[in-house]
Design a protein around this motif. Structure first.
Motif, PDB file in Angstrom:
ATOM      1  N   LEU A  67       0.809  -1.221   0.000  1.00 56.12           N
ATOM      2  CA  LEU A  67       0.000   0.000   0.000  1.00 56.12           C
ATOM      3  C   LEU A  67       0.839   1.266   0.000  1.00 56.12           C
ATOM      4  O   LEU A  67       0.517   2.242  -0.654  1.00 56.12           O
ATOM      5  CB  LEU A  67      -0.917  -0.017   1.227  1.00 56.12           C
ATOM      6  CG  LEU A  67      -1.950   1.110   1.321  1.00 56.12           C
ATOM      7  CD1 LEU A  67      -2.999   0.954   0.235  1.00 56.12           C
ATOM      8  CD2 LEU A  67      -2.613   1.095   2.692  1.00 56.12           C
ATOM      9  N   ASN A  98     -13.279  -0.946   3.967  1.00 54.59           N
ATOM     10  CA  ASN A  98     -12.197  -1.913   3.807  1.00 54.59           C
ATOM     11  C   ASN A  98     -10.881  -1.146   3.625  1.00 54.59           C
ATOM     12  O   ASN A  98     -10.781   0.000   4.060  1.00 54.59           O
ATOM     13  CB  ASN A  98     -12.489  -2.907   2.671  1.00 54.59           C
ATOM     14  CG  ASN A  98     -12.491  -2.272   1.290  1.00 54.59           C
ATOM     15  OD1 ASN A  98     -12.468  -1.054   1.134  1.00 54.59           O
ATOM     16  ND2 ASN A  98     -12.522  -3.100   0.262  1.00 54.59           N
ATOM     17  N   GLY A  99      -9.884  -1.722   3.000  1.00 54.61           N
ATOM     18  CA  GLY A  99      -8.587  -1.059   2.889  1.00 54.61           C
ATOM     19  C   GLY A  99      -8.328  -0.472   1.516  1.00 54.61           C
ATOM     20  O   GLY A  99      -9.189  -0.487   0.642  1.00 54.61           O
ATOM     21  N   THR A 104      -8.792   4.995   2.167  1.00 54.14           N
ATOM     22  CA  THR A 104      -8.109   5.802   3.179  1.00 54.14           C
ATOM     23  C   THR A 104      -8.486   7.268   3.029  1.00 54.14           C
ATOM     24  O   THR A 104      -8.667   7.985   4.028  1.00 54.14           O
ATOM     25  CB  THR A 104      -6.585   5.634   3.072  1.00 54.14           C
ATOM     26  OG1 THR A 104      -6.249   4.251   3.281  1.00 54.14           O
ATOM     27  CG2 THR A 104      -5.858   6.467   4.120  1.00 54.14           C
ATOM     28  N   THR A 129     -13.982  -1.381  10.451  1.00 50.92           N
ATOM     29  CA  THR A 129     -12.974  -1.567   9.412  1.00 50.92           C
ATOM     30  C   THR A 129     -12.109  -2.784   9.683  1.00 50.92           C
ATOM     31  O   THR A 129     -11.945  -3.212  10.833  1.00 50.92           O
ATOM     32  CB  THR A 129     -12.081  -0.313   9.282  1.00 50.92           C
ATOM     33  OG1 THR A 129     -11.174  -0.473   8.190  1.00 50.92           O
ATOM     34  CG2 THR A 129     -11.294  -0.064  10.566  1.00 50.92           C
ATOM     35  N   ALA A 131      -9.036  -2.572   8.197  1.00 51.63           N
ATOM     36  CA  ALA A 131      -7.769  -1.975   7.772  1.00 51.63           C
ATOM     37  C   ALA A 131      -7.078  -1.313   8.963  1.00 51.63           C
ATOM     38  O   ALA A 131      -7.618  -0.374   9.551  1.00 51.63           O
ATOM     39  CB  ALA A 131      -8.005  -0.953   6.664  1.00 51.63           C
ATOM     40  N   ASN A 133      -4.396   0.585   9.109  1.00 57.86           N
ATOM     41  CA  ASN A 133      -3.970   1.980   8.912  1.00 57.86           C
ATOM     42  C   ASN A 133      -5.142   2.948   9.080  1.00 57.86           C
ATOM     43  O   ASN A 133      -4.982   4.040   9.636  1.00 57.86           O
ATOM     44  CB  ASN A 133      -3.324   2.152   7.532  1.00 57.86           C
ATOM     45  CG  ASN A 133      -4.292   1.925   6.390  1.00 57.86           C
ATOM     46  OD1 ASN A 133      -4.991   0.911   6.356  1.00 57.86           O
ATOM     47  ND2 ASN A 133      -4.346   2.850   5.453  1.00 57.86           N
ATOM     48  N   ILE A 134      -6.333   2.535   8.641  1.00 61.59           N
ATOM     49  CA  ILE A 134      -7.509   3.385   8.813  1.00 61.59           C
ATOM     50  C   ILE A 134      -7.905   3.457  10.289  1.00 61.59           C
ATOM     51  O   ILE A 134      -8.214   4.531  10.811  1.00 61.59           O
ATOM     52  CB  ILE A 134      -8.676   2.861   7.950  1.00 61.59           C
ATOM     53  CG1 ILE A 134      -8.367   3.111   6.471  1.00 61.59           C
ATOM     54  CG2 ILE A 134     -10.003   3.513   8.351  1.00 61.59           C
ATOM     55  CD1 ILE A 134      -9.396   2.561   5.517  1.00 61.59           C
ATOM     56  N   SER A 157      -1.757  -4.646   2.135  1.00 63.29           N
ATOM     57  CA  SER A 157      -2.862  -3.691   2.236  1.00 63.29           C
ATOM     58  C   SER A 157      -3.178  -3.256   3.658  1.00 63.29           C
ATOM     59  O   SER A 157      -4.061  -2.429   3.858  1.00 63.29           O
ATOM     60  CB  SER A 157      -4.127  -4.299   1.618  1.00 63.29           C
ATOM     61  OG  SER A 157      -4.505  -5.475   2.332  1.00 63.29           O
ATOM     62  N   TYR A 158      -2.445  -3.821   4.638  1.00 65.20           N
ATOM     63  CA  TYR A 158      -2.702  -3.556   6.058  1.00 65.20           C
ATOM     64  C   TYR A 158      -4.077  -4.052   6.495  1.00 65.20           C
ATOM     65  O   TYR A 158      -4.579  -3.649   7.539  1.00 65.20           O
ATOM     66  CB  TYR A 158      -2.584  -2.061   6.386  1.00 65.20           C
ATOM     67  CG  TYR A 158      -1.274  -1.428   6.033  1.00 65.20           C
ATOM     68  CD1 TYR A 158      -0.074  -2.134   6.084  1.00 65.20           C
ATOM     69  CD2 TYR A 158      -1.221  -0.098   5.641  1.00 65.20           C
ATOM     70  CE1 TYR A 158       1.137  -1.541   5.750  1.00 65.20           C
ATOM     71  CE2 TYR A 158      -0.005   0.503   5.315  1.00 65.20           C
ATOM     72  CZ  TYR A 158       1.169  -0.227   5.367  1.00 65.20           C
ATOM     73  OH  TYR A 158       2.360   0.354   5.040  1.00 65.20           O
ATOM     74  N   GLU A 159      -4.691  -4.922   5.701  1.00 67.83           N
ATOM     75  CA  GLU A 159      -6.026  -5.421   6.017  1.00 67.83           C
ATOM     76  C   GLU A 159      -5.956  -6.723   6.807  1.00 67.83           C
ATOM     77  O   GLU A 159      -5.056  -7.546   6.613  1.00 67.83           O
ATOM     78  CB  GLU A 159      -6.830  -5.646   4.748  1.00 67.83           C
ATOM     79  CG  GLU A 159      -7.279  -4.356   4.073  1.00 67.83           C
ATOM     80  CD  GLU A 159      -7.996  -4.616   2.775  1.00 67.83           C
ATOM     81  OE1 GLU A 159      -9.233  -4.573   2.758  1.00 67.83           O
ATOM     82  OE2 GLU A 159      -7.321  -4.861   1.758  1.00 67.83           O
ATOM     83  N   GLU A 197      -9.056 -11.045   0.781  1.00 69.51           N
ATOM     84  CA  GLU A 197      -9.682  -9.732   0.858  1.00 69.51           C
ATOM     85  C   GLU A 197     -11.105  -9.794   0.330  1.00 69.51           C
ATOM     86  O   GLU A 197     -12.025  -9.204   0.898  1.00 69.51           O
ATOM     87  CB  GLU A 197      -8.867  -8.709   0.063  1.00 69.51           C
ATOM     88  CG  GLU A 197      -7.529  -8.360   0.697  1.00 69.51           C
ATOM     89  CD  GLU A 197      -6.778  -7.298  -0.095  1.00 69.51           C
ATOM     90  OE1 GLU A 197      -7.339  -6.800  -1.099  1.00 69.51           O
ATOM     91  OE2 GLU A 197      -5.643  -6.973   0.293  1.00 69.51           O
TER      92      GLU A 197
END
Length: 261
Positions: A67, A98-99, A104, A129, A131, A133-134, A157-159, A197
């Motif tokens: 990402l 989602n991611g 974002t 979420t 994700a 990062n979110i 994706s940090y998911e 995902e």
């Protein structure tokens, strides 16, 4: 061009051609050979490429870049799409995200909506979420309730994906879910490259009253490996103004509300 933009370009070149020399890379990116050597060394340290004498070859590079290397692409389009998506949200809603880089931007736009702050007797905005990062960005916003589903982290994706996410998602209801996708087609529906995902996104879509697909123009009309949901499940599509009118007309004819930002 900043460092991450250069790295993104170099990784994409290697993904398509397999190898490149320092001289060729310097000419294509309009920077010095010394800069390219440093970039190659740093990418090699992260095991993204393999250094060779005078250049580099693809290592673990694939279509699905991490990402952090995607943020430099189509920045303005993603920002506009994010703002348009955030405009659909009302105070007190439970919203799924989602991611991905465009989602974002949706999260950041929601965080800036001061009118969503709960007052006495009202319910706060709730973000659900998968994700990380979110969630990290949202958790510092005291007016937003953040729910993070479980699962195994996918570094690209940090998911969070996998069966550990399912129990939480099956127990909640979403007013609206914003899904970033790898492709969306009128016949094939919304799809993702990675099946893990796609499975989580599919479950989020099933738990939502309204499914909003977020996709820039490059993703319309294409297809990816794993299906998220059929086109009949999509309520709204938000894309950018680069999309030809005849392409968006196909989605409108399918009963989907199309917003071009």
């Amino acid at each position: 061009m900043d460092r991450y933009a250069r790295w993104n370009t170099l990784l994409e070149i290697l993904a398509s051609s397999g190898r490149i020399t320092v001289e060729e890379a310097a000419q294509r990116l309009h920077v010095s050979q010394a800069t390219i050597r440093r970039d190659f060394d740093q990418l090699s340290q992260q095991q993204m490429i393999t250094r060779t004498r005078g250049g580099a070859v693809a290592g673990g590079v694939s279509y699905d870049l991490p990402l952090r290397y995607k943020t430099a692409k189509r920045v303005e389009e993603k920002h506009r799409i994010g703002s348009a998506a955030a405009g659909l949200v009302s105070s007190g809603m439970v919203v799924g995200l989602n991611g991905g880089t465009t989602i974002t931007e949706v999260a950041r736009a929601l965080a800036m909506r001061t009118d969503l702050v709960a007052t006495s007797g009202t319910t706060p905005l709730t973000i659900v979420t998968n994700a990380l990062n979110i969630a990290n960005e949202m958790i510092v916003r005291p007016h937003i309730k953040v729910v993070v589903v479980g699962g195994v982290v996918r570094p690209q994706s940090y998911e969070l994906i996998g069966p550990l996410a399912a129990p939480i998602l099956r127990e909640i209801t979403l007013d609206m879910v914003f899904l970033g996708v790898d492709a969306i087609d009128v016949k094939l529906g919304a799809t993702a490259h990675h099946e893990g995902e796609a499975a989580i996104n599919q479950l989020m879509a099933a738990r939502a009253r309204k499914v909003v697909i977020i996709a820039d123009g490059s993703k319309l009309g294409g297809h990816a490996f794993a299906r998220i949901c059929p086109i009949e499940r999509v309520h709204t599509l938000i894309t950018d103004t680069s999309v030809p009118a005849e392409r968006t007309a196909e989605f409108s004819a399918a009963g989907i509300k199309v917003l071009r930002a």
